[in-house]
Design an enzyme around this catalytic site. Sequence first.
Site, mmCIF file in Angstrom:
data_model
loop_
_atom_site.group_PDB
_atom_site.id
_atom_site.type_symbol
_atom_site.label_atom_id
_atom_site.label_comp_id
_atom_site.label_asym_id
_atom_site.label_seq_id
_atom_site.Cartn_x
_atom_site.Cartn_y
_atom_site.Cartn_z
ATOM 1 N N ASP A 101 0.816 -1.224 0.000
ATOM 2 C CA ASP A 101 0.000 0.000 0.000
ATOM 3 C C ASP A 101 0.847 1.271 0.000
ATOM 4 O O ASP A 101 2.045 1.212 0.276
ATOM 5 C CB ASP A 101 -0.867 0.029 1.261
ATOM 6 C CG ASP A 101 -2.171 -0.703 1.056
ATOM 7 O OD1 ASP A 101 -2.626 -0.828 -0.099
ATOM 8 O OD2 ASP A 101 -2.745 -1.165 2.064
ATOM 9 N N TYR A 114 6.853 -9.914 7.186
ATOM 10 C CA TYR A 114 6.606 -8.480 7.379
ATOM 11 C C TYR A 114 7.034 -8.085 8.791
ATOM 12 O O TYR A 114 6.922 -8.880 9.726
ATOM 13 C CB TYR A 114 5.119 -8.156 7.236
ATOM 14 C CG TYR A 114 4.589 -8.197 5.828
ATOM 15 C CD1 TYR A 114 4.603 -7.054 5.020
ATOM 16 C CD2 TYR A 114 4.048 -9.367 5.295
ATOM 17 C CE1 TYR A 114 4.095 -7.085 3.724
ATOM 18 C CE2 TYR A 114 3.539 -9.404 3.999
ATOM 19 C CZ TYR A 114 3.565 -8.258 3.220
ATOM 20 O OH TYR A 114 3.070 -8.281 1.948
#
Lengths: 242, 242
Positions: B48, B106
């Site tokens: 994003d 992540y």
Amino acid sequence: MLRVAYDGTLYHGWAFQEGQKTVAGTVIAAISELTGDEVELEGASRTDAGVHALMNIAVFDTASSIPPDKFGAALNTKLPEDIVIRSSEEVAPDFSIRKAQTEKTYVYSILNSDFADPLRRLYTYQVRYSLDVDRMHEAAQYLVGKHDFKSFCSVHTQALTTLREITGISAVREGELIKIRVSGYGFLYNMVRIISGTLIEVGRGRLEPEDISGILSECDRSAAGPTAPPQGLLLEKIRIIA
Amino acid sequence: MLRVAYDGTLYHGWAFQEGQKTVAGTVIAAISELTGDEVELEGASRTDAGVHALMNIAVFDTASSIPPDKFGAALNTKLPEDIVIRSSEEVAPDFSIRKAQTEKTYVYSILNSDFADPLRRLYTYQVRYSLDVDRMHEAAQYLVGKHDFKSFCSVHTQALTTLREITGISAVREGELIKIRVSGYGFLYNMVRIISGTLIEVGRGRLEPEDISGILSECDRSAAGPTAPPQGLLLEKIRIIA
């Protein structure tokens, strides 16, 4: 008196310059927005373009009725995210941070890696040559104490004397990061960046640690190494002694 | 195939969008400048806006004569400093990184401090409440394994199934920084940011660690905590399994 932290990336340094985006200029505009006062701001350190600070100190006069210890929080609402007032307090009307006796600590951060990490590019100087941090630390110890630092001063200086005192200096490796931390009672123009550039020459083997003595005694800028770039430099703290 | 690192601050995310500055769009333009080819770029993770990567993977077809292992270095000369190709290699013509079996890791970084550090604002999410990282780590363990993660998925998802497998998750404090590291075979839209937002609720005492089981079984986005903001998220690595 304000304690100010900032990311220097987008600023033409601390010092106010007409028509330039500077840290002092931005703080002055925020004070004006908050209080209506047009102030002059005296800074402890006139950091260069791209140099960062976790703590610089700024002093100004105001007739504002905002309580001194709340002034910083109020000012933060008028400042961009890359400048943060950490604390604010009242000082004597004649107090001058430039004339006060202070000890400043700077940290120069080197990314010793082949990989030009985009997430650290704004806060480190990437050096691809493998650096020997023990040699750098050993070399740095020759700088401790009172010396004429003319070799470690940009020729553009306006200083009356190039005599300064370094109270402590270390070079430490944390993984791919090498941090050079220097404390002293005052610094010449570009002094920490020239020290860092010279210690990098030692770390990669182009100078010997004991060469630092000779570089100091030459009192000539060309004897020292290059000026390391600004983004690796951070003004970490300032201690007011008297 | 390229391994790509980037600072996502100035980009509208990875995925190409006409008229927007995106990471994929910037890499595509650089490939075009280097080779003259108009390529389509397949990315492993469509990060994003504002999300960073130390390693995303991108695949494209080219007839370029540049040796595959030199392609990355050549491409870096055409890219801005906030996007860096870490390595490049040739893959089979029919290789698809979206269809390949991969394990992604992540890291979500929280700055647990009163001080909105301007030097870390682009890469962390500041939380002023004191967070108990042991509770966060304990809560996180309920997420390990195969589960329906519908509660941890943005309602805007286009995924066919919300079943996913997390292979490992930890919450660790390093001074004022808290790092949540999550590995898994696939992630839903906003999944790591919703997990992080939920673990923050546990850390500040608004949820109990054992509440995570119930949140999972509700299969309802509103049962979980808020979506933590993008700048704290980093795609750390991708392991290609098959």
